[in-house]
Each structure stands twice: as structure tokens, then as C-alpha cells.
Design an enzyme around this catalytic site. Structure first.
Site, PDB file in Angstrom:
ATOM      1  N   GLN A  32       0.864  -1.175   0.000  1.00 32.44           N
ATOM      2  CA  GLN A  32       0.000   0.000   0.000  1.00 32.44           C
ATOM      3  C   GLN A  32       0.900   1.223   0.000  1.00 32.44           C
ATOM      4  OE1 GLN A  32      -3.719  -0.435   0.121  1.00 32.44           O
ATOM      5  NE2 GLN A  32      -2.787  -2.290  -0.725  1.00 32.44           N
ATOM      6  N   GLY A  81     -11.978   3.493   3.270  1.00 33.14           N
ATOM      7  CA  GLY A  81     -11.044   2.555   2.650  1.00 33.14           C
ATOM      8  C   GLY A  81      -9.953   3.236   1.832  1.00 33.14           C
ATOM      9  N   HIS A  82      -9.074   2.425   1.279  1.00 32.17           N
ATOM     10  CA  HIS A  82      -7.946   2.983   0.533  1.00 32.17           C
ATOM     11  C   HIS A  82      -8.377   3.617  -0.780  1.00 32.17           C
ATOM     12  CE1 HIS A  82      -6.938  -1.299  -1.240  1.00 32.17           C
ATOM     13  NE2 HIS A  82      -8.162  -0.937  -1.492  1.00 32.17           N
ATOM     14  N   ASN A  83      -7.686   4.692  -1.136  1.00 37.46           N
ATOM     15  CA  ASN A  83      -7.910   5.424  -2.396  1.00 37.46           C
ATOM     16  C   ASN A  83      -9.220   6.205  -2.404  1.00 37.46           C
ATOM     17  OD1 ASN A  83      -5.688   3.860  -3.065  1.00 37.46           O
ATOM     18  ND2 ASN A  83      -6.824   2.516  -4.430  1.00 37.46           N
ATOM     19  N   SER A 117     -11.488   3.151  -3.271  1.00 35.51           N
ATOM     20  CA  SER A 117     -11.493   3.819  -4.565  1.00 35.51           C
ATOM     21  C   SER A 117     -12.802   4.522  -4.898  1.00 35.51           C
ATOM     22  CB  SER A 117     -11.128   2.843  -5.694  1.00 35.51           C
ATOM     23  OG  SER A 117      -9.854   2.265  -5.437  1.00 35.51           O
TER      24      SER A 117
END
Lengths: 337, 337, 337
Positions: A209, A250-252, A270
Site C-alpha cells: 500500500q 477505505g484505501h484510495n 477507490s
């Protein structure tokens, strides 16, 4: 009335001082020189107290309040008890917020470093900040002027915290850059690995990550919420966005400016959320979506498709709010036959 | 059997001692002098072991258990294997709880202060309490006799903790008053600002949160749960209420006595929950509601209206449980056509 | 590109080195000696960069990418821009994970003990481990070689942590045994009492929780997740299972190998989850269920019945996915009439 063990009150202030400060005007018969000592909820207010009415659910308490003065909208001003001076405001809750801040201004930060904090020699910590006991500030980390790092908070290597931030006790910050005037409540975890795995029957492989978390200025994040760092792109939370407790980002994910995200909601990887979006409690957004500006997502919604700007949606899977309500009504009717 | 690295066992006890202690009676053929060494689940129990049957799902294990003795209700007593003495109890699970507490009494608190705790000179910490390493106790805080403050817990200024409490590791307590015999598991955050903003396109304005959290006696709160302090009124959790992990309790919420709130449920601001209410996992209650005494709210319910006392509700939006189940059945039937 | 304040990059590597390392092959016209300097997302990639396409949602970015090289599946290889060398992989995301790990290998652990850690004389902490500031390691605890205990983490008495684990900052571990190569992100709470009460109008009685938490090797658990210890049996998390943030795992739960549990899901007490099960975000499983191997549970599902192996379910209450979708469609149609 506020417990003065925990809160320090300013004042008293005259009604006219308050009106000026909050941007309201006094109803004709109000005594501009009336001295107000405290702000208190309608049902408990009495002599020397200022209260407010914003939610119609509390109209009963408004009609019978013993408050010396009440902040109300134009449309309710005439219905206040004769004993209450009325301060008319366009947005009574906003005016109350201003009045409450007048009586209970945020305590000034007393700078200093607890001898029990652990501050790496390579960290940049200005004398104007306050570092509480047990806080750990790593090499390369940079704390802005006037910021508070709470007890037992952990600031990872090279993390940047802006000016006048309050970083709560027992928070953990890694791989992130935080703007000015942000408030992170206790237990918040920022910047840990996103949930990125290449799934495989031989064992799920961890995907590095490689992004950060960028938190713009004036953001507030509630207790025990979690924000993962990006997988490659960054995870971004826009200026002025307010996030409640136990929320997952969450990520992004990119969240725009001025959003409101209520407790226990989750935004999957995302997904891009526009500006001034409202996400209700326990709502869940799946990944890779686009959520339009000023859209409103009801509590417990399960959002699996893009949401157009300004839309109001609900249900799981989420659909147009009107459709969802109609479907519920139709089904209830069928079941009653 | 319990791992004796982690648990300390008392005993052995005779069946008659146990029966007396738990308030049950032995089935006629049971040997009152049989010595019991441990309490163990039905499927693993053997010689010297006491087990119990409460949930009908485990009837198979009950019928074939090798346990020396079993706690069972009147209606199942006759069906126990001939090899098992039966201790008949009105409420077998309650009796098991008592028996297990006999064998595994809560460890006595060894008083003392870790030299690695940071206790402000202005805090009131009695010699009978135990303060673990890294705990931070602020000025004006007051800890009751016999209470334990876990490692790296943070107790804010003027917070009061009653007698015989267990405050878990890495908890954060602010602006709160806690009764006696409360258990707060690790990571719990109490008393941070509620999610109070006056929304505005020019930037959401923070509303000062001027109330406290009052936690009455015998309350248990699960790991990483969050309880916000009141906005003006207090947030209150009534005596004997048990809250699971990752639960959110918003500002001004009042929860009555003896409630059960299962993991990941959330109660929004200003909602008042009565006494002995059961709230299932992941249920969400919106704000400003009244939830009647002894009502039951199914897991994942979305409660948006007041709930009458004694009602059982489910679904999102939540409705009478019977209606909800009927609607589900009707819809399933329609879809099968 | 990754922020080099936070990440350390290896390389450059030639395309052929990368292809060999990730187990892919180069498309014919690709230059095996092309030097690659970094891995970057399609939309931002340029000269010297390797990117990947896995999710069809990003096909637009793929068709127009300026990346020097792209990892793609066989079926998309021909559609890459002429300027991009193509590395063909059976599973492009898995290959990307391998490539990213080549450029950004996990940083080596520098062993050592912070002088600000509190390590009991009776704890077993090898010289090859790293113990960060403020960590508290209790009597009888055992840390494996190469493991990292993060700042302000609390390791309870007799807890065992295997080799090469990363135990995050501010985690709390009690009554548990953890395998090798596990990653616990910040704020995780393991091994606290399960939510076990014998309910009674005279006051709910706490049931002693006499089991442990056993976490097998290669497990990852996200930030602020909670895993309760068993009531008598153990709570078990199988090898290679990956759990996201804010997930709740109740007492006596058994989770098999290789499962994926997404953020804010909850598994209630005594439920047994098979191997390679996928549980979506915010899904809730009630207690005492059996969830078959390789079953898939959609986000926000409310699972109240056993799930057969390989099944895909959704909705609340959860049912066969096809049925659920059909019911939703039928209801939408009815409401439109």
C-alpha cells in the site's frame, strides 16, 4: 447547566451583546440589557438562561419554557412565552452554536511537553504545541504550531500535523499529512495499510500500500474511526468534512469538501465522494463508485451504483428515495391483504 | 478445560456444594458427594466435569455427553445420559454462570501503582486501587477504591470512576462520571465531543458539547465502543446495562437500566431507550426517539419511529416483527411465481 | 509515485527481471532490457513506470496510459497502447502485487527495545524483536523472533506472539496465542471477555469467559477490530484469513483458513465459518451458525441460517443471491405500476 468541574464559562453577556455576536436581532419587546449567564436546554432553562428552538419535536418545551431568552426562527418568534425575550435568527441552531461558543470558548492551549512524552530527536515539535504524557512522536514527524497531541497518541515517522490541531488520546497516525485546525478524537487510526490482497487459493498475497492519507484543513474525525492509506493513489478527505465515530474509510477513497458522514458508515476502496454529501449512519458504499455533489444517502443504505449529484437515496441495495419508500408501502399493503 | 496459564481454578467442589451455591437441586439418583473439578462444554466434558444444556441446538451433545454432571432444566433432566448426575435449575444458564464463577472467581485485585503510570499530583487515587503501566490520570480525576486502571488508559481531568471498576487498557475517559463495579473493555472511548454541527454552506460550525457522560453502576461496555458526551443534557447509561463491542452511543442519549445492546449497534443523538430493552447487533436507531421498556429490536433493524413498550420490531425501516416477517414471506412467494 | 518520505524504493529492474520475479511473460515486441523505476497507477504512469489493469472499470485509463509497461491478462494484451510494453500474467493483480513488493519490499526490522517500553522481567522477549516506546509486555508473555510490538501496545500476561509478527500501535492483546507472520493493525483488541450474560430481571449475571483466542499464522486483522475470547471453547481464526477494519468476532467463533472478512462485518458467538469464505462489508452473522466452505456473503447481509458450501447469499434476512435479486426486481416492478 454545564458541570463547572469540566467546563469553564465566560460571561455574563447582555442580550444585545449576544445578538450582535451571533448575527441575530431582538424581537421588539426584548430588553437589550438583560444579562444572560448561561445557555441551557429549553426544559431546564430558567432565570438568566438563554435557550433555543430548532427541532419542531421540542415545540412543547418551547411553549412552556422558563428561559429568560430564547433563540428562535422568525416563524416561531410570536409563540414564545411572554416571559421569554426572543432573539430571532435565520438559522437558530447556527446562532445557538455561536452563543454557546461565546459562553464556553474552546480552552486556550497551554503549550508544553510532558516529561513523559517520547519525542524523537528528529521530530519537529514547536514550543507552541502541547504534547501530553505517553505520546510518542517519531523521527521526521512535524507538528504544527498550537497543536495538541493527546496522551498516548502515536505519531509515526514523517507524519505531518498542521497548526491548531487536536489529536486525541490513543490515536495512531501513520503515512499521513494533516491540515490545520483538524480534530481527531480518541482512538482514531489513520494511515494503516488498506485492505489490499490479491486473492489466491495458495494464500492471499498482500499488495503493498504505497499511498498516503491526506486530510485537508478543518476536518473532524470521530472516536475509533479508521482511514486506510491509499494503495498507490492517496486517500483524501476534503476540507471541512466532518466524520462521526466508528466510520471506515477505505484505501484510495476521495471525500470532497464539507461532507457529513454519520457514525458506523463505511466507504469502500477507490470510491470518490463529491462535495457536501451527507452519508447517514451505518450506510455502506461499495468500491469504485462516484457519488455526486450534495447527494444524500440515508442511514443503512447499501450503495452499489454511482449516485447522481443532488440525489437522495435509501435502501439496500440503495435506490431513489421515493422509489424505496413506495416499494416499502406497496409491500406493506400486499402483506395486509 | 481452561488454559491454566491464563486462568486460575478453585475447587474441587462436591455436587451438593455446587447445587447449594447455584441455587439448583440434584436429581434423585445423583451422588451429592461426587467431586467436581471443572466446568466444561458438553462435547469435551468427561470425568470430574460439570457441563450444562441451555440452547436446544446442543441437544445432540447433551444426549451423548461424557460429563460427570450436567446442569439442565426440569424438562430435560430425564433425558441426560445415565452416567451423568443432573443438577436441575430453573435457569440452567444462570446456574452455569454461578458454577463457573465458583470455579473461576474473578481474580482479586492486587493494589499498587506502576512506577510507569503518570498520575497527576491533583488526582485522587486510593491505595486500594491498581494503576497499570502507562496509564495517565489527570488533575482532579478521582478513582474509587478497588478499581483497576489498565495499561495506557487515559483518564481526563476531573473524571470520576467509582469503586471496584475495571477500566481496560488503552481506554480514554473524558467528561464523565462512572459508578461502581463497571467494566470498560479495552479501547473504549467515553466522553468525547458529540457529533454536533450547525450545517452551513460556508462551513459546518461546531456546537460546543456541554454535557457529560453518566454511567451508572454495574454497566459493562465492550471493546472499542464509543459514548459521546451530551450537548447540553448528559448522556446517561443506566445501571446494569451491558453493551457489546463497537457500539456507538450518541450525545444526549439516555439508556435505561438492564438493557442489552449487541455489537455494532448504534443509538443516535437524543434518543431515549427505556429499561430492559434488547437491541440486536448492527441495529441502528435514529435520533430523538423514545424506545419503550422491554421492547426488543432485531439485529440490523433501522429504527426511525418511537417503539412502544414491550414491542418486538425488525427490518429497515423497522416495523412490527410479525408484519416484517409476513412481508418477507409474501415477497418471496411473489418472486417464485 | 510513492512519497519517498514514507516509502523506500528498490530498483530499477529490467522488464525481464520483473517478468521472472512475478511469474509472467513479455509480449513479443516488448524490450526485455527496458529499465523500470517504479510501479504507478495507469492514469499517472509515464516513462520508466510499470502499471497494471485488473478491473475493467479502468479500461479507459488502460487504453490511453503513458506507462512504459503494463501488466495485463492475455485477453487485454493486444489492446495496450503501442508505447507500452506488455507483461502478460495469468492473474494481473497478483503479478502487480509481486512487482510492487519487488520495488517496495517490506522494511527490514531493526531489532531493539525502546528504553520507554515497559517489559516485565518475566516476559520472554528475544533480541531479534523490536519493542517500541510505551509498549507494555506483561509477565509470562512470549514474543517470537523478528516480531515488532508497536508503540503503546499492551501485551497481557502469558500471551504468546509468534515469529515475524507486526503488532500495531495501541493494540491490546489478552488471553491469546498468535501464530507467525501475523499483522495486527493499530487499535485491535484481542481476547477481552466475550459478551456472555445470563439474563435476569434481577440483574444480568456475567458468565466467566474461560477460553482463549487462537490466531493461526499469516492472519491479518484491521484497525480497531475486536476479537473476543471464547466462553469455554476457544475463539479461532484460521491460517491466512484476512480481516478488515472495525470487524467484530464474537466468543467461540471459529473462522477457517483463507477467509476474507470486509470492514464492519460482525460474526456472532459460536458461529463456525468454513475455509475460503468471503464476508462482505457490514454483513452480520447471528450466533450458532455453520457457514460452508467457499460460500460468499454479500455486504450488509443479515445471516440467520446455516449457509451451504459454495452458496452465494445476500439480503437481510439473507437468502440465495438469485432469489434476493429477483425479489428486489419484482418489488420494484410492482411499485412502478
Amino acid at each position: 447547566m454545564a458541570d463547572l468541574r469540566f467546563f469553564k464559562r465566560a460571561g455574563p453577556f447582555s442580550l444585545s451583546e449576544i445578538a450582535k455576536s451571533v448575527g441575530g436581532r431582538l424581537k421588539d419587546e426584548a430588553d437589550a440589557n438583560l444579562m444572560i449567564e448561561d445557555v441551557i436546554a429549553l426544559a431546564s432553562a430558567g432565570e438568566g438562561h438563554l435557550s433555543f428552538i430548532d427541532n419542531r419535536k421540542y415545540i412543547g418545551a418551547f411553549l412552556t419554557t422558563s428561559a429568560a431568552a430564547v433563540i428562535a426562527g422568525e416563524e416561531l418568534a410570536a409563540r414564545a412565552p411572554a416571559t421569554a425575550a426572543v432573539l430571532i435568527a435565520k438559522d437558530p441552531y447556527l446562532a445557538y452554536a455561536a452563543a454557546a461558543s461565546l459562553f464556553y470558548p474552546p480552552p486556550a492551549v497551554t503549550p508544553g511537553r510532558s516529561p513523559h512524552a517520547v519525542i524523537d530527536a528528529g521530530a519537529d515539535v514547536p514550543d507552541t504545541s502541547r504534547i501530553d504524557a505517553g505520546a510518542v512522536i517519531s523521527d521526521g514527524a512535524k507538528i504544527g504550531p498550537g497543536s495538541v497531541i493527546g496522551a498516548n497518541a502515536v505519531i509515526g515517522p514523517n507524519v505531518e500535523v498542521g497548526a491548531d490541531c487536536h489529536i486525541g488520546a490513543n490515536t495512531v497516525l501513520q503515512y499521513c499529512v494533516i491540515g490545520d485546525r483538524c480534530i481527531l478524537h480518541p482512538g482514531v487510526c489513520i494511515g494503516q495499510d488498506g485492505f489490499g490482497f490479491a486473492l489466491s487459493a495458495e494464500g492471499h498475497r498482500k499488495v503493498p500500500q504505497l499511498g498516503r492519507v491526506l486530510i485537508e484543513s478543518d476536518v473532524e474525525i470521530g472516536a475509533n474511526s479508521t482511514v486506510d492509506r491509499g494503495a498507490g493513489p492517496d486517500t483524501v478527505i476534503g476540507a471541512g468534512t466532518k466524520i462521526d465515530n466508528l466510520v471506515q474509510v477505505g484505501h484510495n477513497v476521495r471525500i470532497g469538501r464539507g461532507c457529513i458522514i454519520v457514525s458506523q458508515a463505511g466507504v469502500s476502496g477507490s470510491t470518490h465522494v463529491g462535495d457536501f454529501v451527507m452519508i447517514g449512519g451505518q450506510a455502506g458504499l461499495t468500491g469504485h463508485l462516484k457519488i455526486g455533489d450534495k447527494s444524500r444517502i440515508a442511514g443503512q443504505s447499501g450503495v452499489v451504483k454511482d449516485v447522481p449529484p443532488g440525489a437522495t437515496i435509501g435502501g439496500s441495495p440503495a435506490r431513489n428515495m421515493r422509489d424505496w419508500l413506495k416499494e416499502s408501502a406497496v409491500l406493506a399493503k400486499l402483506a395486509k391483504k
